[in-house]
Design an enzyme around this catalytic site. Structure first.
Site, PDB file in Angstrom:
ATOM      1  N   HIS A 116       0.153  -1.607 -22.653  1.00  0.00           N
ATOM      2  CA  HIS A 116       0.157  -2.859 -23.423  1.00  0.00           C
ATOM      3  C   HIS A 116      -0.408  -2.685 -24.826  1.00  0.00           C
ATOM      4  O   HIS A 116      -0.869  -3.647 -25.433  1.00  0.00           O
ATOM      5  CB  HIS A 116      -0.640  -3.937 -22.655  1.00  0.00           C
ATOM      6  CG  HIS A 116      -0.018  -4.273 -21.343  1.00  0.00           C
ATOM      7  ND1 HIS A 116      -0.741  -4.720 -20.257  1.00  0.00           N
ATOM      8  CD2 HIS A 116       1.274  -4.199 -20.915  1.00  0.00           C
ATOM      9  CE1 HIS A 116       0.081  -4.926 -19.237  1.00  0.00           C
ATOM     10  NE2 HIS A 116       1.305  -4.613 -19.610  1.00  0.00           N
ATOM     11  N   CYS A 124       2.296  -5.039 -39.248  1.00  0.00           N
ATOM     12  CA  CYS A 124       2.694  -6.257 -39.950  1.00  0.00           C
ATOM     13  C   CYS A 124       3.618  -7.088 -39.073  1.00  0.00           C
ATOM     14  O   CYS A 124       4.576  -6.581 -38.498  1.00  0.00           O
ATOM     15  CB  CYS A 124       3.416  -5.870 -41.243  1.00  0.00           C
ATOM     16  SG  CYS A 124       4.035  -7.294 -42.144  1.00  0.00           S
ATOM     17  N   CYS A 151      -0.304  -7.643 -45.144  1.00  0.00           N
ATOM     18  CA  CYS A 151       0.353  -6.338 -45.262  1.00  0.00           C
ATOM     19  C   CYS A 151       0.372  -5.918 -46.728  1.00  0.00           C
ATOM     20  O   CYS A 151       0.720  -6.722 -47.601  1.00  0.00           O
ATOM     21  CB  CYS A 151       1.782  -6.487 -44.723  1.00  0.00           C
ATOM     22  SG  CYS A 151       2.894  -5.124 -45.067  1.00  0.00           S
ATOM     23  N   SER A 193      -5.436  -7.266 -11.051  1.00  0.00           N
ATOM     24  CA  SER A 193      -5.023  -8.340 -10.129  1.00  0.00           C
ATOM     25  C   SER A 193      -3.553  -8.178  -9.756  1.00  0.00           C
ATOM     26  O   SER A 193      -3.034  -8.898  -8.921  1.00  0.00           O
ATOM     27  CB  SER A 193      -5.244  -9.707 -10.792  1.00  0.00           C
ATOM     28  OG  SER A 193      -4.476  -9.760 -11.989  1.00  0.00           O
TER      29      SER A 193
END
Ligand code: BV8
Ligand code: ZN
Length: 251
Positions: A116, A124, A151, A193
């Site tokens: 993840h 950006c 950015c 979980s």
């Protein structure tokens, strides 16, 4: 039948799969299991999503800044450290984490697969190019709104390089994780979980491919068949004990 620790000493290819629970003892709130859990406090869909960022960039950026400062001030715990030691004790170890903190790396683990993404990388929101410098996080202040930095190339808003809900996981990382799950002979599933997909498929893939799966969780985990086991307790205590049982007192 309880888990036989000698399986850890005999493992040829061990997969360690971690969730927010491995960082709980470092003081990083998990997403659901504690009252002050991030998901209890905010709607995850509201914060960990592109729509949430579009709707209120300062609230979402402020949440991530708070989390970055928590991680910045946190230390790896004995669970992270035991996992780092495991790499030298088994022939092959693949570490897969759902977490976006760098506590595995700071404990000494190398090449963790971050399904993840990571909090300590920014890109950006507009042109998607990575941010060159990472601004130092502000001091923690729960839920404070902070305007995201811009950015340097297109002046778009910067966002954390994490996978938000509704966003695809990095294909190469996910494929490497699935391959390891299907090839391993033992998978430790620690502090998760098992709700978030497709990460939650990983222990199932290992089990289906014939591996033994051991869950370590403070909550009871339902297991089935003769190759799935669960130990209830904090990972920071269970993991060092498991290494001692498997490899001897000084493991
Ligand atoms: C995708 C980064 C498709 C951001 C994260 C139904 C409705 C809506 C959506 C869906 C749905 N069904 C499936 C979905 C898709 C969705 C999803 O799974 N939703 C869930 C909520 C149902 N998934 C996605 O959107 C994924 N993308 O599917 O894209 C697609 C396809 C094509 C094209 C475009 C898109 C993306 C998911 C990734 C989301 N990002 N993180 C951020 O961190 O801010 S997930 C985030 O939550 C964490 O990273 C973590 O992975 C997850 C929380 O899970 P856990 O790690 O398990 O943590 P949790 O708090 O839940 O549990 C902690 C456990 O530890 C507990 O069991 C507790 O008992 C235990 N514990 C506590 N202390 C200890 C302990 N154990 C041991 N020791 C302790 N001390
Ligand atoms: Zn840009």
């Amino acid at each position: 039948m309880s888990f036989d620790p000698s399986l850890l000493a005999k493992a040829r290819h061990l997969v360690v799969f971690t969730g927010a629970g491995i960082s709980a003892e470092s003081g990083i709130p998990t997403f659901r299991d504690r009252l002050s859990g991030l998901w209890e406090r905010y709607e995850a869909s509201e914060l960990a999503s592109a729509e949430g960022f579009r709707r209120d960039p300062a609230l979402v950026w402020g949440w991530y800044e708070w989390r970055r400062t928590l991680v910045h001030h946190a230390q790896p715990n004995p669970g992270h450290q035991a996992i780092a030691r495991l790499a030298a004790l088994v022939p092959k170890l693949t570490l897969i984490t759902q977490n976006v903190d760098d506590l595995h790396e700071r404990a000494g683990s190398r090449e963790a697969l971050h399904l993840h993404g990571r909090l300590d990388a920014l890109r950006c929101f507009a042109c998607t190019r990575p941010a060159l410098e990472i601004p130092k996080p502000d001091e923690p202040n729960e839920g404070r709104r902070v305007e995201p930095p811009r950015c340097t190339r297109c002046n778009g808003k910067l966002r954390p390089s994490v996978v938000w809900f509704g966003e695809q996981l990095p294909g190469d990382v996910l494929r490497a994780a699935f391959t390891a799950a299907e090839e391993c002979d033992l998978l430790l599933s620690i502090g998760t979980s098992g709700v978030v997909e497709p990460a939650a498929r990983i222990p199932r893939l290992a089990l289906a491919a014939g591996a033994t799966v051991l869950h370590l969780n403070t909550q009871p985990v339902a297991v089935q068949g003769e190759r799935e086991f669960a130990l209830a307790g904090p990972a920071g205590e269970l993991l060092p004990a498991l290494l001692r049982q498997a490899f001897g007192a000084d493991a």
